[in-house]
Design a protein around this motif. Structure first.
Motif, mmCIF file in Angstrom:
data_model
loop_
_atom_site.group_PDB
_atom_site.id
_atom_site.type_symbol
_atom_site.label_atom_id
_atom_site.label_comp_id
_atom_site.label_asym_id
_atom_site.label_seq_id
_atom_site.Cartn_x
_atom_site.Cartn_y
_atom_site.Cartn_z
ATOM 1 N N PRO A 68 -3.810 -38.325 13.157
ATOM 2 C CA PRO A 68 -4.141 -39.744 13.350
ATOM 3 C C PRO A 68 -2.904 -40.620 13.179
ATOM 4 C CG PRO A 68 -4.736 -39.075 11.136
ATOM 5 C CD PRO A 68 -4.180 -37.841 11.816
ATOM 6 N N ASP A 69 -2.964 -41.793 13.772
ATOM 7 C CA ASP A 69 -1.888 -42.766 13.619
ATOM 8 C C ASP A 69 -2.181 -43.609 12.377
ATOM 9 O OD1 ASP A 69 0.069 -44.654 13.794
ATOM 10 O OD2 ASP A 69 -0.396 -45.321 15.823
ATOM 11 N N LEU A 70 -1.384 -43.451 11.329
ATOM 12 C CA LEU A 70 -1.598 -44.150 10.063
ATOM 13 C C LEU A 70 -0.676 -45.359 9.895
ATOM 14 C CD1 LEU A 70 -1.995 -41.063 7.681
ATOM 15 C CD2 LEU A 70 -3.801 -42.473 8.681
ATOM 16 N N THR A 71 -0.094 -45.834 10.987
ATOM 17 C CA THR A 71 0.835 -46.958 10.904
ATOM 18 C C THR A 71 0.183 -48.186 10.279
ATOM 19 O OG1 THR A 71 2.000 -46.164 12.875
ATOM 20 C CG2 THR A 71 2.378 -48.441 12.219
ATOM 21 N N HIS A 72 -0.994 -48.552 10.765
ATOM 22 C CA HIS A 72 -1.678 -49.735 10.248
ATOM 23 C C HIS A 72 -2.095 -49.528 8.793
ATOM 24 C CE1 HIS A 72 -4.045 -53.384 10.252
ATOM 25 N NE2 HIS A 72 -5.121 -52.711 9.913
ATOM 26 N N PHE A 73 -2.530 -48.343 8.458
ATOM 27 C CA PHE A 73 -2.931 -48.015 7.085
ATOM 28 C C PHE A 73 -1.775 -48.245 6.121
ATOM 29 C CE2 PHE A 73 -3.168 -44.776 3.707
ATOM 30 C CZ PHE A 73 -4.366 -45.132 3.106
ATOM 31 N N TYR A 74 -0.584 -47.809 6.488
ATOM 32 C CA TYR A 74 0.572 -47.977 5.601
ATOM 33 C C TYR A 74 1.074 -49.420 5.583
ATOM 34 C CZ TYR A 74 0.855 -42.961 4.856
ATOM 35 O OH TYR A 74 0.581 -41.673 4.487
ATOM 36 N N LYS A 75 0.870 -50.158 6.659
ATOM 37 C CA LYS A 75 1.207 -51.588 6.641
ATOM 38 C C LYS A 75 0.310 -52.327 5.652
ATOM 39 C CE LYS A 75 3.173 -52.259 11.276
ATOM 40 N NZ LYS A 75 2.979 -52.918 12.602
ATOM 41 N N GLN A 76 -0.966 -51.948 5.625
ATOM 42 C CA GLN A 76 -1.871 -52.560 4.663
ATOM 43 C C GLN A 76 -1.458 -52.204 3.234
ATOM 44 O OE1 GLN A 76 -5.583 -50.968 6.307
ATOM 45 N NE2 GLN A 76 -6.192 -53.057 6.842
ATOM 46 N N TYR A 77 -1.056 -50.984 3.031
ATOM 47 C CA TYR A 77 -0.590 -50.565 1.705
ATOM 48 C C TYR A 77 0.647 -51.361 1.296
ATOM 49 C CZ TYR A 77 1.200 -47.504 -1.996
ATOM 50 O OH TYR A 77 1.690 -46.995 -3.179
ATOM 51 N N LYS A 78 1.550 -51.580 2.221
ATOM 52 C CA LYS A 78 2.760 -52.355 1.940
ATOM 53 C C LYS A 78 2.424 -53.793 1.581
ATOM 54 C CE LYS A 78 7.175 -53.744 4.022
ATOM 55 N NZ LYS A 78 8.033 -53.673 5.243
ATOM 56 N N ILE A 131 -13.852 -29.070 13.426
ATOM 57 C CA ILE A 131 -12.739 -29.801 12.820
ATOM 58 C C ILE A 131 -12.310 -30.932 13.748
ATOM 59 C CG2 ILE A 131 -10.431 -29.607 11.841
ATOM 60 C CD1 ILE A 131 -10.944 -26.620 11.473
ATOM 61 N N TYR A 132 -12.306 -32.147 13.202
ATOM 62 C CA TYR A 132 -11.906 -33.343 13.944
ATOM 63 C C TYR A 132 -10.805 -34.069 13.162
ATOM 64 C CZ TYR A 132 -16.340 -32.873 16.546
ATOM 65 O OH TYR A 132 -17.384 -32.416 17.321
ATOM 66 N N PRO A 133 -10.086 -34.977 13.810
ATOM 67 C CA PRO A 133 -9.168 -35.837 13.057
ATOM 68 C C PRO A 133 -9.964 -36.861 12.247
ATOM 69 C CG PRO A 133 -9.217 -36.493 15.355
ATOM 70 C CD PRO A 133 -10.032 -35.228 15.262
ATOM 71 N N LEU A 134 -9.292 -37.598 11.376
ATOM 72 C CA LEU A 134 -9.965 -38.656 10.614
ATOM 73 C C LEU A 134 -10.624 -39.634 11.588
ATOM 74 C CD1 LEU A 134 -7.340 -39.407 7.820
ATOM 75 C CD2 LEU A 134 -9.455 -38.087 7.614
ATOM 76 N N PRO A 135 -11.863 -40.024 11.339
ATOM 77 C CA PRO A 135 -12.616 -40.832 12.312
ATOM 78 C C PRO A 135 -12.130 -42.271 12.406
ATOM 79 C CG PRO A 135 -13.896 -40.510 10.319
ATOM 80 C CD PRO A 135 -12.674 -39.650 10.180
ATOM 81 N N HIS A 136 -12.395 -42.847 13.561
ATOM 82 C CA HIS A 136 -12.137 -44.267 13.848
ATOM 83 C C HIS A 136 -10.659 -44.635 13.665
ATOM 84 C CE1 HIS A 136 -16.368 -45.600 14.333
ATOM 85 N NE2 HIS A 136 -16.593 -44.549 13.575
ATOM 86 N N MET A 137 -9.796 -43.721 14.038
ATOM 87 C CA MET A 137 -8.356 -43.978 14.006
ATOM 88 C C MET A 137 -7.771 -43.657 15.375
ATOM 89 S SD MET A 137 -7.756 -44.863 10.810
ATOM 90 C CE MET A 137 -6.079 -44.524 10.311
ATOM 91 N N HIS A 138 -6.705 -44.328 15.741
ATOM 92 C CA HIS A 138 -5.986 -43.944 16.948
ATOM 93 C C HIS A 138 -5.357 -42.571 16.726
ATOM 94 C CE1 HIS A 138 -6.533 -47.828 18.845
ATOM 95 N NE2 HIS A 138 -6.072 -48.432 17.767
ATOM 96 N N ILE A 139 -5.391 -41.748 17.771
ATOM 97 C CA ILE A 139 -4.928 -40.369 17.639
ATOM 98 C C ILE A 139 -3.567 -40.211 18.299
ATOM 99 C CG2 ILE A 139 -5.444 -37.950 18.132
ATOM 100 C CD1 ILE A 139 -7.294 -39.342 16.090
ATOM 101 N N VAL A 140 -2.641 -39.612 17.568
ATOM 102 C CA VAL A 140 -1.328 -39.300 18.121
ATOM 103 C C VAL A 140 -1.440 -38.062 19.004
ATOM 104 C CG1 VAL A 140 1.058 -38.702 17.585
ATOM 105 C CG2 VAL A 140 -0.182 -40.317 16.133
ATOM 106 N N LYS A 141 -2.037 -37.008 18.451
ATOM 107 C CA LYS A 141 -2.297 -35.784 19.203
ATOM 108 C C LYS A 141 -3.181 -34.867 18.360
ATOM 109 C CE LYS A 141 -0.098 -31.904 21.612
ATOM 110 N NZ LYS A 141 1.161 -31.170 21.891
ATOM 111 N N ASP A 142 -4.180 -34.285 18.992
ATOM 112 C CA ASP A 142 -5.076 -33.322 18.354
ATOM 113 C C ASP A 142 -5.603 -33.854 17.018
ATOM 114 O OD1 ASP A 142 -4.634 -31.702 20.521
ATOM 115 O OD2 ASP A 142 -3.168 -30.415 19.535
ATOM 116 N N LEU A 143 -5.188 -33.249 15.904
ATOM 117 C CA LEU A 143 -5.710 -33.602 14.590
ATOM 118 C C LEU A 143 -4.815 -34.582 13.838
ATOM 119 C CD1 LEU A 143 -6.853 -30.024 13.469
ATOM 120 C CD2 LEU A 143 -8.250 -31.827 14.496
#
Length: 285
Positions: free
Chosen positions: A154-164, A140-152
């Motif tokens: 991921p940092d979805l900040t950029h993803f949600y900015k794109q959605y906005k 089990i890994y976190p979502l690939p090619h994303m910055h990791i906050v901790k363990d599993l």
């Protein structure tokens, strides 16, 4: 002679029914306590053999930024665990390692919080069944090619900015004059099926090689599918303007129809098809 025969017959009848009349009607109940008591092993549940499954989980903590990420191994008895990967993660966190960090909420494949890479594919832990093959560890890994906050996580900040950035809401120049709701035909409503169900889990975007390489500019499958959802909404009046914002070499045209997005979507949606339809509409304008 007849009188003698009658008396003899009556005597025989009385003799035949006499035991039935004389014998009292009784219930034969066994009131012996010793015969009704369970033996020490009779009522005890049978203890099944433990089914130990190995889980190898990605670990990294920002509290120790110089330490490299690692895979940590945990053993879980599947006999005392739920059927889904999320059940195992919760059991590990509750019983073995409270520092294990992951997101979860609905446990029904609705919120998208527990998106992670399980066994090499992006999916939701709450609807991903544990492989019953005990000889193979579950990785089990976190979502690939994303910055990791901790363990599993991921940092979805950029993803949600794109959605906005695609303005995911109804835009109109001429709203209903009577102040009532925006009506929509059944046929127009059906056009949104397969689009509105997206839960923004980011499984598709993080499985796309184009997004891995160009995520600063390429919007990715999830965001583009939501952009198309508003473009074809009959109540929205800004379709041309929405497409105009995508008229560049990166926002949408970085899609090379690899189709990892459609393959990995845990909701069974088709982001690749939505992107192709955006390209088609833009080509006609």
């Amino acid at each position: 002679m007849s009188i003698a025969l009658t008396n003899l017959r009556n005597a025989a009848v009385r003799a035949r029914w006499a035991p039935a009349v004389a014998t009292p009607m009784t219930r034969f109940l066994n009131t012996s306590a010793s015969n009704n008591m369970a033996t020490p092993t009779e009522g005890a549940p049978t203890k099944s053999e433990p089914k130990m499954k190995t889980f190898e989980i990605y670990r990294w903590s920002p509290e120790n930024p110089t330490e490299k990420p690692r895979l940590e191994t945990y053993e879980v008895d599947l006999n005392s665990c739920g059927p889904m990967v999320l059940d195992a993660l919760i059991k590990i966190k509750n019983e073995q390692d409270a520092t294990l960090t992951f997101r979860r909420s609905c446990r029904e494949g609705i919120c998208g919080s527990c998106a992670m890479n399980i066994g090499g594919g992006n999916t939701l832990a709450c609807i991903s069944k544990i492989d019953g093959d005990l000889s193979k560890p579950a990785k089990i890994y976190p979502l690939p090619h994303m910055h990791i906050v901790k363990d599993l996580v991921p940092d979805l900040t950029h993803f949600y900015k794109q959605y906005k950035s695609i303005e995911p809401y109804l835009k109109q120049t001429n709203p209903p004059t009577d102040g009532k709701e925006n009506l929509q035909s059944i046929e127009d409503r059906k056009k949104l099926d397969g689009l509105y169900e997206c839960i923004l889990c980011a499984c598709c975007s993080t499985s796309c090689p184009s997004y891995w390489w160009n995520q600063e500019e390429y919007l990715g499958p999830a965001v583009l599918m939501q952009a198309y959802r508003w473009m074809i909404d009959s109540r929205d009046q800004f379709g041309p303007q929405r497409r105009e914002k995508l008229q560049n070499s990166m926002s949408v045209y970085r899609c090379h129809t690899i189709m990892n997005c459609s393959k990995t979507c845990p909701k069974g949606l088709q982001p690749g098809a939505a992107i192709a339809k955006i390209k088609y509409q833009m080509a006609l304008e």
